[in-house]
Design a protein around this motif. Structure first.
Motif, PDB file in Angstrom:
ATOM      1  N   PHE A  51      -7.254  19.890  45.028  1.00 46.78           N
ATOM      2  CA  PHE A  51      -7.251  20.766  43.860  1.00 46.78           C
ATOM      3  C   PHE A  51      -6.795  20.001  42.620  1.00 46.78           C
ATOM      4  O   PHE A  51      -6.029  19.046  42.720  1.00 46.78           O
ATOM      5  CB  PHE A  51      -6.291  21.947  44.061  1.00 46.78           C
ATOM      6  N   VAL A  52      -7.258  20.466  41.473  1.00 48.07           N
ATOM      7  CA  VAL A  52      -6.710  20.034  40.187  1.00 48.07           C
ATOM      8  C   VAL A  52      -6.357  21.292  39.405  1.00 48.07           C
ATOM      9  O   VAL A  52      -7.175  22.211  39.289  1.00 48.07           O
ATOM     10  CB  VAL A  52      -7.700  19.169  39.386  1.00 48.07           C
ATOM     11  N   PHE A  53      -5.116  21.341  38.906  1.00 51.42           N
ATOM     12  CA  PHE A  53      -4.633  22.456  38.094  1.00 51.42           C
ATOM     13  C   PHE A  53      -4.439  21.963  36.662  1.00 51.42           C
ATOM     14  O   PHE A  53      -3.731  20.984  36.426  1.00 51.42           O
ATOM     15  CB  PHE A  53      -3.298  22.986  38.619  1.00 51.42           C
ATOM     16  N   THR A  54      -5.058  22.647  35.724  1.00 50.62           N
ATOM     17  CA  THR A  54      -4.911  22.315  34.307  1.00 50.62           C
ATOM     18  C   THR A  54      -3.989  23.343  33.663  1.00 50.62           C
ATOM     19  O   THR A  54      -4.204  24.554  33.804  1.00 50.62           O
ATOM     20  CB  THR A  54      -6.285  22.343  33.605  1.00 50.62           C
ATOM     21  N   VAL A  55      -2.951  22.858  32.967  1.00 50.89           N
ATOM     22  CA  VAL A  55      -1.939  23.752  32.412  1.00 50.89           C
ATOM     23  C   VAL A  55      -1.681  23.435  30.941  1.00 50.89           C
ATOM     24  O   VAL A  55      -1.713  22.271  30.537  1.00 50.89           O
ATOM     25  CB  VAL A  55      -0.614  23.649  33.209  1.00 50.89           C
ATOM     26  N   ASP A  56      -1.440  24.480  30.153  1.00 50.68           N
ATOM     27  CA  ASP A  56      -1.186  24.283  28.720  1.00 50.68           C
ATOM     28  C   ASP A  56       0.186  23.673  28.465  1.00 50.68           C
ATOM     29  O   ASP A  56       0.353  22.845  27.565  1.00 50.68           O
ATOM     30  CB  ASP A  56      -1.302  25.625  27.977  1.00 50.68           C
ATOM     31  N   ASP A  57       1.177  24.093  29.227  1.00 44.69           N
ATOM     32  CA  ASP A  57       2.555  23.634  29.044  1.00 44.69           C
ATOM     33  C   ASP A  57       3.069  23.065  30.367  1.00 44.69           C
ATOM     34  O   ASP A  57       3.638  23.795  31.186  1.00 44.69           O
ATOM     35  CB  ASP A  57       3.437  24.800  28.586  1.00 44.69           C
ATOM     36  N   PRO A  58       2.889  21.747  30.593  1.00 51.58           N
ATOM     37  CA  PRO A  58       3.292  21.153  31.874  1.00 51.58           C
ATOM     38  C   PRO A  58       4.776  21.316  32.189  1.00 51.58           C
ATOM     39  O   PRO A  58       5.132  21.530  33.346  1.00 51.58           O
ATOM     40  CB  PRO A  58       2.928  19.672  31.706  1.00 51.58           C
ATOM     41  N   VAL A  59       5.649  21.215  31.177  1.00 46.86           N
ATOM     42  CA  VAL A  59       7.094  21.337  31.427  1.00 46.86           C
ATOM     43  C   VAL A  59       7.414  22.722  31.983  1.00 46.86           C
ATOM     44  O   VAL A  59       8.120  22.861  32.996  1.00 46.86           O
ATOM     45  CB  VAL A  59       7.911  21.069  30.148  1.00 46.86           C
ATOM     46  N   ALA A  60       6.885  23.753  31.331  1.00 44.80           N
ATOM     47  CA  ALA A  60       7.134  25.126  31.785  1.00 44.80           C
ATOM     48  C   ALA A  60       6.516  25.362  33.164  1.00 44.80           C
ATOM     49  O   ALA A  60       7.130  26.009  34.026  1.00 44.80           O
ATOM     50  CB  ALA A  60       6.563  26.118  30.770  1.00 44.80           C
ATOM     51  N   TRP A  61       5.315  24.819  33.383  1.00 50.07           N
ATOM     52  CA  TRP A  61       4.637  25.034  34.672  1.00 50.07           C
ATOM     53  C   TRP A  61       5.395  24.344  35.806  1.00 50.07           C
ATOM     54  O   TRP A  61       5.633  24.949  36.858  1.00 50.07           O
ATOM     55  CB  TRP A  61       3.201  24.528  34.604  1.00 50.07           C
ATOM     56  N   HIS A  62       5.781  23.082  35.597  1.00 47.18           N
ATOM     57  CA  HIS A  62       6.536  22.368  36.635  1.00 47.18           C
ATOM     58  C   HIS A  62       7.886  23.032  36.891  1.00 47.18           C
ATOM     59  O   HIS A  62       8.360  23.059  38.036  1.00 47.18           O
ATOM     60  CB  HIS A  62       6.743  20.913  36.237  1.00 47.18           C
ATOM     61  N   SER A  63       8.494  23.570  35.843  1.00 45.37           N
ATOM     62  CA  SER A  63       9.777  24.258  35.999  1.00 45.37           C
ATOM     63  C   SER A  63       9.631  25.443  36.950  1.00 45.37           C
ATOM     64  O   SER A  63      10.452  25.638  37.854  1.00 45.37           O
ATOM     65  CB  SER A  63      10.283  24.723  34.633  1.00 45.37           C
ATOM     66  N   LYS A  64       8.576  26.227  36.762  1.00 41.88           N
ATOM     67  CA  LYS A  64       8.338  27.382  37.636  1.00 41.88           C
ATOM     68  C   LYS A  64       7.922  26.933  39.035  1.00 41.88           C
ATOM     69  O   LYS A  64       8.332  27.530  40.036  1.00 41.88           O
ATOM     70  CB  LYS A  64       7.264  28.285  37.024  1.00 41.88           C
ATOM     71  N   ASN A  65       7.117  25.886  39.087  1.00 42.87           N
ATOM     72  CA  ASN A  65       6.645  25.427  40.393  1.00 42.87           C
ATOM     73  C   ASN A  65       7.770  24.811  41.216  1.00 42.87           C
ATOM     74  O   ASN A  65       7.782  24.915  42.447  1.00 42.87           O
ATOM     75  CB  ASN A  65       5.520  24.406  40.216  1.00 42.87           C
ATOM     76  N   LEU A  66       8.720  24.159  40.546  1.00 40.13           N
ATOM     77  CA  LEU A  66       9.879  23.612  41.259  1.00 40.13           C
ATOM     78  C   LEU A  66      10.688  24.725  41.918  1.00 40.13           C
ATOM     79  O   LEU A  66      11.246  24.547  43.008  1.00 40.13           O
ATOM     80  CB  LEU A  66      10.769  22.818  40.297  1.00 40.13           C
ATOM     81  N   LYS A  67      10.753  25.868  41.263  1.00 37.27           N
ATOM     82  CA  LYS A  67      11.481  27.003  41.823  1.00 37.27           C
ATOM     83  C   LYS A  67      10.732  27.595  43.026  1.00 37.27           C
ATOM     84  O   LYS A  67      11.349  28.044  43.996  1.00 37.27           O
ATOM     85  CB  LYS A  67      11.687  28.084  40.762  1.00 37.27           C
ATOM     86  N   LYS A  68       9.394  27.580  42.947  1.00 36.42           N
ATOM     87  CA  LYS A  68       8.595  28.162  44.024  1.00 36.42           C
ATOM     88  C   LYS A  68       8.324  27.169  45.152  1.00 36.42           C
ATOM     89  O   LYS A  68       8.267  27.546  46.323  1.00 36.42           O
ATOM     90  CB  LYS A  68       7.246  28.657  43.464  1.00 36.42           C
ATOM     91  N   ASN A  69       8.124  25.899  44.766  1.00 39.38           N
ATOM     92  CA  ASN A  69       7.682  24.899  45.735  1.00 39.38           C
ATOM     93  C   ASN A  69       8.460  23.591  45.587  1.00 39.38           C
ATOM     94  O   ASN A  69       7.879  22.523  45.386  1.00 39.38           O
ATOM     95  CB  ASN A  69       6.178  24.634  45.548  1.00 39.38           C
ATOM     96  N   TRP A  70       9.763  23.687  45.697  1.00 39.34           N
ATOM     97  CA  TRP A  70      10.648  22.526  45.528  1.00 39.34           C
ATOM     98  C   TRP A  70      10.269  21.377  46.471  1.00 39.34           C
ATOM     99  O   TRP A  70      10.286  20.211  46.101  1.00 39.34           O
ATOM    100  CB  TRP A  70      12.088  22.973  45.784  1.00 39.34           C
TER     101      TRP A  70
END
Length: 277
Positions: A51-70
């Motif tokens: 998969f490739v995920f394209t995100v507008d705000d990588p910092v915000a996206w990684h912050s949320k993803n770290l909480k969900k998928n540390w």
């Protein structure tokens, strides 16, 4: 022969997407886990999904993803989303990969790229990494109403066709055109092209490359190592070292065997000479 997406793949892919933060401007899947391959059938149900995920705000996206998928992240997770984004944006092709992740019973690999960096690559072919991938068959799983992104996706495909036309002879078939387009991103040693080539190497050579690159105690998977090597400017040298690790021991064994054989022959000759005289 047209490639066919696996049946019911859309539902399965969207289910996998539900495990990640929703703020995606584009998400697509590709590779043998998505499309049936020409030739002998493979175990596609167990093939890794890319998969490739394209995100507008990588910092915000990684912050949320770290909480969900540390557990998806490497040691960089302890440095936080800003450092992860810095690595993502400033090294390689602007993509941060989390490989070898089990999700909904499937092995997946996913890359995260900034929308703005992707648009730049689509329009200008800065490195033809994700832009090159999007010139080949992909399964769009999610896409928002980003007009600039949609326009850049169209421009990328038109540019690919134009470039292929310029490199084809005056007379060519439809298949020739598609093959030329598919090969565009593999013509200047792109990381994607090198990764594809590395994955086709003999098993022993892959293992030796993993041994060369894998620090003691790390015990990384071979594919994870090959993905790193594909982005390494010294990729060719690493492969050369892997070959040497195979050839050197076998050459030494062969040389030792040759010396031993020569000594045995010399001994037999001496004994025969003694018996005759």
């Amino acid at each position: 022969m047209a490639l066919q997406a696996l049946q019911s793949s859309g539902v399965a892919f969207r289910k996998i997407l539900s495990h990640f933060p929703e703020e995606l401007s584009l998400a697509f899947a590709y590779g043998s886990g998505v499309y049936r391959q020409v030739g002998p059938s493979s175990d596609q149900k167990n093939a890794m999904l890319d998969f490739v995920f394209t995100v507008d705000d990588p910092v915000a996206w990684h912050s949320k993803n770290l909480k969900k998928n540390w557990n998806h992240y490497s040691f960089l997770k302890v440095l936080g989303p800003k450092i992860i984004t810095t690595v993502q944006n400033n090294y390689g092709a602007g993509v941060y990969y989390n490989p070898l992740i089990m999700c909904d019973g499937r092995l997946i690999k996913y890359g995260v790229i900034s929308t703005s960096i992707l648009i730049e690559d689509l329009l200008n072919w800065n490195n033809l990494y994700i832009a090159g991938r999007l010139q080949k068959p992909v399964k769009i799983v999610a896409m928002n109403e980003n007009v600039a992104l949609r326009s850049a996706l169209d421009k990328n495909l038109k540019s690919a066709v134009t470039t292929a036309f310029l490199m084809l002879p005056e007379s060519f078939s439809e298949e020739d055109l598609f093959i030329e387009i598919a090969g565009l991103s593999y013509s200047d040693k792109s990381p994607e092209g090198q990764f594809t080539q590395l994955m086709t190497l003999p098993k022993t050579l892959q293992q030796q490359i993993n041994h060369v690159m894998d620090p003691p105690g790390k015990n990384r998977d071979v594919e994870e190592t090959l993905l790193q090597v594909a982005h390494d400017p010294d990729c060719g040298e690493v492969v050369r070292q892997g070959l040497s690790a195979i050839v050197r021991p076998s050459s030494m064994k062969q040389s030792t065997k040759g010396i031993f054989t020569a000594e045995v022959l010399l001994l037999w000759s001496w004994l025969l000479f003694c018996l005759l005289h």
